[in-house]
Design a protein around this motif. Structure first.
Motif, PDB file in Angstrom:
ATOM      1  N   ASP A 114       0.903  -1.097   0.052  1.00  0.00           N
ATOM      2  CA  ASP A 114       0.093   0.066  -0.020  1.00  0.00           C
ATOM      3  C   ASP A 114       0.825   1.210  -0.004  1.00  0.00           C
ATOM      4  O   ASP A 114       0.373   2.176  -0.661  1.00  0.00           O
ATOM      5  CB  ASP A 114      -0.872   0.021   1.061  1.00  0.00           C
ATOM      6  CG  ASP A 114      -2.098  -1.031   1.320  1.00  0.00           C
ATOM      7  OD1 ASP A 114      -2.048  -1.446   0.165  1.00  0.00           O
ATOM      8  OD2 ASP A 114      -2.554  -1.303   2.184  1.00  0.00           O
ATOM      9  N   HIS A 115       1.932   1.411   0.910  1.00  0.00           N
ATOM     10  CA  HIS A 115       2.896   2.454   0.741  1.00  0.00           C
ATOM     11  C   HIS A 115       3.367   2.681  -0.723  1.00  0.00           C
ATOM     12  O   HIS A 115       3.629   3.781  -0.949  1.00  0.00           O
ATOM     13  CB  HIS A 115       3.767   2.218   1.900  1.00  0.00           C
ATOM     14  CG  HIS A 115       4.910   3.185   1.966  1.00  0.00           C
ATOM     15  ND1 HIS A 115       6.035   3.398   1.393  1.00  0.00           N
ATOM     16  CD2 HIS A 115       4.789   4.421   2.732  1.00  0.00           C
ATOM     17  CE1 HIS A 115       6.724   4.360   1.616  1.00  0.00           C
ATOM     18  NE2 HIS A 115       6.027   4.945   2.488  1.00  0.00           N
ATOM     19  N   ASN A 116       3.843   1.606  -1.071  1.00  0.00           N
ATOM     20  CA  ASN A 116       4.760   1.804  -2.402  1.00  0.00           C
ATOM     21  C   ASN A 116       3.437   2.094  -3.377  1.00  0.00           C
ATOM     22  O   ASN A 116       3.874   3.168  -4.288  1.00  0.00           O
ATOM     23  CB  ASN A 116       5.494   0.455  -2.896  1.00  0.00           C
ATOM     24  CG  ASN A 116       6.404   0.171  -1.901  1.00  0.00           C
ATOM     25  OD1 ASN A 116       6.963   1.107  -1.443  1.00  0.00           O
ATOM     26  ND2 ASN A 116       6.761  -1.251  -1.934  1.00  0.00           N
ATOM     27  N   ARG A 117       2.330   1.663  -3.426  1.00  0.00           N
ATOM     28  CA  ARG A 117       1.310   2.160  -4.436  1.00  0.00           C
ATOM     29  C   ARG A 117       0.944   3.619  -4.135  1.00  0.00           C
ATOM     30  O   ARG A 117       0.788   4.513  -5.091  1.00  0.00           O
ATOM     31  CB  ARG A 117      -0.047   1.484  -4.146  1.00  0.00           C
ATOM     32  CG  ARG A 117      -0.893   1.546  -5.209  1.00  0.00           C
ATOM     33  CD  ARG A 117      -2.125   0.693  -5.326  1.00  0.00           C
ATOM     34  NE  ARG A 117      -3.052   1.003  -4.091  1.00  0.00           N
ATOM     35  CZ  ARG A 117      -3.074   0.110  -3.070  1.00  0.00           C
ATOM     36  NH1 ARG A 117      -2.716  -0.976  -3.275  1.00  0.00           N
ATOM     37  NH2 ARG A 117      -3.799   0.433  -2.042  1.00  0.00           N
ATOM     38  N   LEU A 118       0.668   3.981  -2.976  1.00  0.00           N
ATOM     39  CA  LEU A 118       0.778   5.418  -2.712  1.00  0.00           C
ATOM     40  C   LEU A 118       1.677   6.470  -3.142  1.00  0.00           C
ATOM     41  O   LEU A 118       1.677   7.643  -3.685  1.00  0.00           O
ATOM     42  CB  LEU A 118       0.288   5.695  -1.300  1.00  0.00           C
ATOM     43  CG  LEU A 118      -0.986   5.071  -0.621  1.00  0.00           C
ATOM     44  CD1 LEU A 118      -1.334   5.470   0.975  1.00  0.00           C
ATOM     45  CD2 LEU A 118      -2.223   5.921  -1.327  1.00  0.00           C
ATOM     46  N   VAL A 119       3.184   5.855  -2.727  1.00  0.00           N
ATOM     47  CA  VAL A 119       4.323   6.999  -3.209  1.00  0.00           C
ATOM     48  C   VAL A 119       4.038   6.934  -4.866  1.00  0.00           C
ATOM     49  O   VAL A 119       4.297   8.027  -5.071  1.00  0.00           O
ATOM     50  CB  VAL A 119       5.520   5.811  -2.885  1.00  0.00           C
ATOM     51  CG1 VAL A 119       6.771   6.387  -3.644  1.00  0.00           C
ATOM     52  CG2 VAL A 119       5.640   6.231  -1.412  1.00  0.00           C
ATOM     53  N   ASP A 120       3.884   5.859  -5.474  1.00  0.00           N
ATOM     54  CA  ASP A 120       3.603   6.110  -6.868  1.00  0.00           C
ATOM     55  C   ASP A 120       2.632   7.020  -7.235  1.00  0.00           C
ATOM     56  O   ASP A 120       2.841   7.972  -8.391  1.00  0.00           O
ATOM     57  CB  ASP A 120       3.347   4.404  -7.555  1.00  0.00           C
ATOM     58  CG  ASP A 120       4.545   3.703  -7.477  1.00  0.00           C
ATOM     59  OD1 ASP A 120       5.676   4.030  -7.214  1.00  0.00           O
ATOM     60  OD2 ASP A 120       4.447   2.351  -7.711  1.00  0.00           O
ATOM     61  N   ILE A 121       1.365   7.025  -7.013  1.00  0.00           N
ATOM     62  CA  ILE A 121       0.248   8.178  -7.316  1.00  0.00           C
ATOM     63  C   ILE A 121       0.852   9.166  -6.792  1.00  0.00           C
ATOM     64  O   ILE A 121       0.506  10.171  -7.657  1.00  0.00           O
ATOM     65  CB  ILE A 121      -0.965   7.387  -6.378  1.00  0.00           C
ATOM     66  CG1 ILE A 121      -1.368   6.225  -6.887  1.00  0.00           C
ATOM     67  CG2 ILE A 121      -2.025   8.456  -6.530  1.00  0.00           C
ATOM     68  CD1 ILE A 121      -2.609   5.332  -6.042  1.00  0.00           C
ATOM     69  N   LEU A 122       1.406   9.415  -5.649  1.00  0.00           N
ATOM     70  CA  LEU A 122       1.888  10.727  -5.087  1.00  0.00           C
ATOM     71  C   LEU A 122       2.911  11.332  -6.171  1.00  0.00           C
ATOM     72  O   LEU A 122       3.080  12.542  -6.318  1.00  0.00           O
ATOM     73  CB  LEU A 122       2.082  10.910  -3.803  1.00  0.00           C
ATOM     74  CG  LEU A 122       1.011  10.819  -2.769  1.00  0.00           C
ATOM     75  CD1 LEU A 122       1.401  10.807  -1.383  1.00  0.00           C
ATOM     76  CD2 LEU A 122       0.101  12.069  -2.896  1.00  0.00           C
ATOM     77  N   SER A 123       3.618  10.351  -6.550  1.00  0.00           N
ATOM     78  CA  SER A 123       4.749  11.147  -7.376  1.00  0.00           C
ATOM     79  C   SER A 123       4.379  11.477  -8.772  1.00  0.00           C
ATOM     80  O   SER A 123       4.821  12.156  -9.388  1.00  0.00           O
ATOM     81  CB  SER A 123       5.883   9.992  -7.578  1.00  0.00           C
ATOM     82  OG  SER A 123       5.326   8.883  -8.383  1.00  0.00           O
ATOM     83  N   VAL A 124       3.220  10.947  -9.094  1.00  0.00           N
ATOM     84  CA  VAL A 124       2.705  11.135 -10.526  1.00  0.00           C
ATOM     85  C   VAL A 124       1.884  12.424 -10.207  1.00  0.00           C
ATOM     86  O   VAL A 124       1.855  13.482 -10.989  1.00  0.00           O
ATOM     87  CB  VAL A 124       1.603  10.185 -10.996  1.00  0.00           C
ATOM     88  CG1 VAL A 124       0.889  10.502 -12.163  1.00  0.00           C
ATOM     89  CG2 VAL A 124       2.543   8.934 -11.384  1.00  0.00           C
TER      90      VAL A 124
END
Length: 82
Positions: free
Chosen positions: A54-64
């Motif tokens: 979940d953390h990695n997915r949120l990091v990817d979303i926020l980076s975009v």
């Protein structure tokens, strides 16, 4: 000789009902004592792995999302024309 007396006393004092109850209690307690910590460890590992995913997915979303500035103010937009 005392051990034989102890075993004899136990055989005389334990009824069939008590022996069955003890067998059921021991039969449920021993596997539970082994399996419950294993199950809790498995649950904890799965929860940690899900948290990391979940953390990695949120990091990817926020980076975009944060790759663009929050406000894109250009001089043309800032000028007030009447």
């Amino acid at each position: 000789m005392r051990l034989d007396q102890l075993i004899s006393w136990i055989r005389r004092s334990i009824s069939l009902r008590l022996a069955i109850i003890l067998a059921v209690v021991v039969g449920l307690t021993v596997p539970s004592a082994v399996l419950v910590p294993y199950y809790l460890n498995t649950l904890e590992s799965a929860a940690r792995q899900k948290n990391i995913e979940d953390h990695n997915r949120l990091v990817d979303i926020l980076s975009v999302i944060l790759s663009e500035p929050l406000w894109q103010i250009t001089p043309e937009i800032a000028n007030i024309s009447s």
